[in-house]
Design an enzyme around this catalytic site. Structure first.
Site, PDB file in Angstrom:
ATOM      1  N   GLN A 226       0.833  -1.198   0.000  1.00 20.16           N
ATOM      2  CA  GLN A 226       0.000   0.000   0.000  1.00 20.16           C
ATOM      3  C   GLN A 226       0.870   1.252   0.000  1.00 20.16           C
ATOM      4  O   GLN A 226       1.877   1.323   0.685  1.00 20.16           O
ATOM      5  CB  GLN A 226      -0.896  -0.022   1.246  1.00 20.16           C
ATOM      6  CG  GLN A 226      -2.057   0.937   1.206  1.00 20.16           C
ATOM      7  CD  GLN A 226      -3.055   0.631   2.321  1.00 20.16           C
ATOM      8  OE1 GLN A 226      -3.015  -0.435   2.925  1.00 20.16           O
ATOM      9  NE2 GLN A 226      -3.951   1.561   2.579  1.00 20.16           N
TER      10      GLN A 226
ATOM     11  N   SER B  12       4.986  -5.543   3.396  1.00 19.91           N
ATOM     12  CA  SER B  12       3.672  -5.446   4.032  1.00 19.91           C
ATOM     13  C   SER B  12       2.625  -6.204   3.208  1.00 19.91           C
ATOM     14  O   SER B  12       2.730  -7.417   3.050  1.00 19.91           O
ATOM     15  CB  SER B  12       3.299  -3.973   4.235  1.00 19.91           C
ATOM     16  OG  SER B  12       2.123  -3.844   5.004  1.00 19.91           O
ATOM     17  N   LEU B  13       1.646  -5.508   2.660  1.00 18.74           N
ATOM     18  CA  LEU B  13       0.643  -6.162   1.819  1.00 18.74           C
ATOM     19  C   LEU B  13       1.304  -6.978   0.702  1.00 18.74           C
ATOM     20  O   LEU B  13       0.813  -8.038   0.300  1.00 18.74           O
ATOM     21  CB  LEU B  13      -0.292  -5.127   1.203  1.00 18.74           C
ATOM     22  CG  LEU B  13      -1.219  -5.664   0.106  1.00 18.74           C
ATOM     23  CD1 LEU B  13      -2.317  -6.505   0.709  1.00 18.74           C
ATOM     24  CD2 LEU B  13      -1.764  -4.556  -0.748  1.00 18.74           C
TER      25      LEU B  13
ATOM     26  N   ARG C 100      -8.652  -8.304   5.304  1.00 20.45           N
ATOM     27  CA  ARG C 100      -7.553  -7.748   6.108  1.00 20.45           C
ATOM     28  C   ARG C 100      -7.671  -6.236   6.208  1.00 20.45           C
ATOM     29  O   ARG C 100      -7.528  -5.644   7.286  1.00 20.45           O
ATOM     30  CB  ARG C 100      -6.220  -8.142   5.466  1.00 20.45           C
ATOM     31  CG  ARG C 100      -4.964  -7.561   6.117  1.00 20.45           C
ATOM     32  CD  ARG C 100      -3.750  -8.001   5.301  1.00 20.45           C
ATOM     33  NE  ARG C 100      -2.473  -7.614   5.873  1.00 20.45           N
ATOM     34  CZ  ARG C 100      -1.783  -6.536   5.543  1.00 20.45           C
ATOM     35  NH1 ARG C 100      -2.285  -5.688   4.625  1.00 20.45           N
ATOM     36  NH2 ARG C 100      -0.607  -6.272   6.094  1.00 20.45           N
TER      37      ARG C 100
ATOM     38  N   HIS D  53       1.168  -2.387  11.549  1.00 18.08           N
ATOM     39  CA  HIS D  53       2.345  -3.062  12.087  1.00 18.08           C
ATOM     40  C   HIS D  53       2.730  -2.624  13.498  1.00 18.08           C
ATOM     41  O   HIS D  53       3.891  -2.731  13.876  1.00 18.08           O
ATOM     42  CB  HIS D  53       3.537  -2.906  11.123  1.00 18.08           C
ATOM     43  CG  HIS D  53       3.214  -3.322   9.730  1.00 18.08           C
ATOM     44  ND1 HIS D  53       2.908  -4.621   9.388  1.00 18.08           N
ATOM     45  CD2 HIS D  53       3.101  -2.598   8.582  1.00 18.08           C
ATOM     46  CE1 HIS D  53       2.643  -4.694   8.086  1.00 18.08           C
ATOM     47  NE2 HIS D  53       2.737  -3.482   7.588  1.00 18.08           N
TER      48      HIS D  53
ATOM     49  N   GLN E  49       2.419 -10.357  11.285  1.00 12.08           N
ATOM     50  CA  GLN E  49       2.872  -9.218  10.475  1.00 12.08           C
ATOM     51  C   GLN E  49       2.032  -7.973  10.723  1.00 12.08           C
ATOM     52  O   GLN E  49       2.517  -6.847  10.604  1.00 12.08           O
ATOM     53  CB  GLN E  49       2.816  -9.595   8.990  1.00 12.08           C
ATOM     54  CG  GLN E  49       3.372  -8.553   8.047  1.00 12.08           C
ATOM     55  CD  GLN E  49       2.536  -8.419   6.783  1.00 12.08           C
ATOM     56  OE1 GLN E  49       1.329  -8.192   6.854  1.00 12.08           O
ATOM     57  NE2 GLN E  49       3.175  -8.547   5.637  1.00 12.08           N
TER      58      GLN E  49
END
Length: 319
Positions: free
Chosen positions: A16, A98-99, A123, A207, A256
């Site tokens: 993202q 991340s994503l 999510r 996070h 995560q």
């Protein structure tokens, strides 16, 4: 993880923040057909026209977390499919920021694309619901080492949550938590010598510990998702490890959400296993810039269109 020589290359997927209107526009007709089919498949899965958002916006819709996450997953998978169809080979190692970790798992065969699109939409919604609008904050700190920023977070928390969450590259660390704590952290970082402290236009403090309620919901959802051992290793963010069981992969995806993205160590791990080339396989150059700062000896390539994809395929074919 075994070091297997210098003929290794890795693929990385951005998350993202890399999205933009028109980001898929630079691909040739053949690649465009592949990419459009991928977006059609994803759009049907979540009953939202993701292609229209990417082509025409509006930017406000594209920036909404519940749209951005499936869009970026789809953009990465679509680019990877176009890469393979154009003659690019599967990577020896994968990772995603991340994503982007979800995109990496799809590319490596651990999660089906059909399962991954609604998974990341879920999510995103869980993350958005975990923290009331206006409560959370996230900021980029430039020019300080991670040890100093961790000290800043401790000093500025004052009973609230404030953590170093994206360890992106030397001198570029992201902090997140309660918005008021983030603002105090920005001020203290400047006092400690930061070159810049920039509040990011994102309300979800990814996070950090504030995401634990979202992580619990994600864990429940993942129980119904089929995950298999990937065909090629995927180095996951929270532990900088390529797991080889479905349970471990799922656990890493859950953790995560509230543990930092250790991107510096991820790229260092690529180097440790012999990777000399890293291809960023989502239209954009964000990771490529970070990767070059992490290791100046890496050959880092970003796919932004068909021309850059063909150049990357030629480079990888030559190693």
């Amino acid at each position: 993880m075994t070091i297997i020589g210098t003929q290794v290359f890795a693929i990385a997927f951005a998350g993202q923040g890399s999205q933009s209107i028109g980001m898929m526009a630079g691909f040739s007709d053949a690649a465009h057909l592949t990419i459009k089919r991928c977006f059609d498949e994803a759009s049907e899965s979540v009953k939202t026209d993701l292609w229209e958002m990417v082509v025409n916006g509006p930017v406000e819709a594209l920036a909404q977390t519940i749209n951005t996450q499936p869009v970026m997953l789809t953009a990465g998978v679509a680019t990877y499919r176009a890469w393979l169809e154009a003659g690019g080979r599967a990577a020896d190692f994968y990772a995603g920021h991340s994503l982007g970790e979800y995109t990496a798992l799809v590319a490596a065969g651990a999660i089906s694309f059909a399962d991954a699109v609604p998974l990341v939409r879920f999510r995103a919604q869980a993350m958005q619901n975990a923290v009331p609008e206006g409560t959370g904050g996230i900021a980029a700190i430039l020019g300080l080492e991670v040890e100093v920023i961790r000290e800043v977070c401790i000093g500025a928390a004052q009973g609230e949550v404030l953590e170093a969450v994206n360890l992106n590259s030397p001198g570029q660390i992201v902090i997140a938590g309660h918005k008021t704590a983030v603002e105090r952290g920005m001020a203290l970082a400047k006092e400690r010598g930061a070159k810049r402290a920039l509040l990011l236009p994102m309300s979800v403090p990814s996070h950090c510990a504030l995401m634990k309620p979202a992580a619990e919901k994600l864990a429940d959802y993942l129980r119904g998702v089929v995950v298999t051992v990937p065909a090629r290793p995927v180095i996951q963010n929270a532990d900088v490890v390529a797991f080889n069981t479905a349970d471990a992969i799922k656990r890493a995806l859950v953790e995560q959400l509230y543990r930092p993205v250790r991107w510096i160590e991820t790229i260092q791990q690529f180097v440790a296993v012999g990777a000399t080339n890293v291809v960023e396989c989502v239209p954009g150059k964000i990771l490529t810039g970070l990767n070059k700062r992490i290791d100046v000896n890496l050959n880092c390539m970003a796919i932004t269109d068909s021309v850059s994809m063909e150049a990357a395929i030629a480079q990888v074919s030559a190693i």
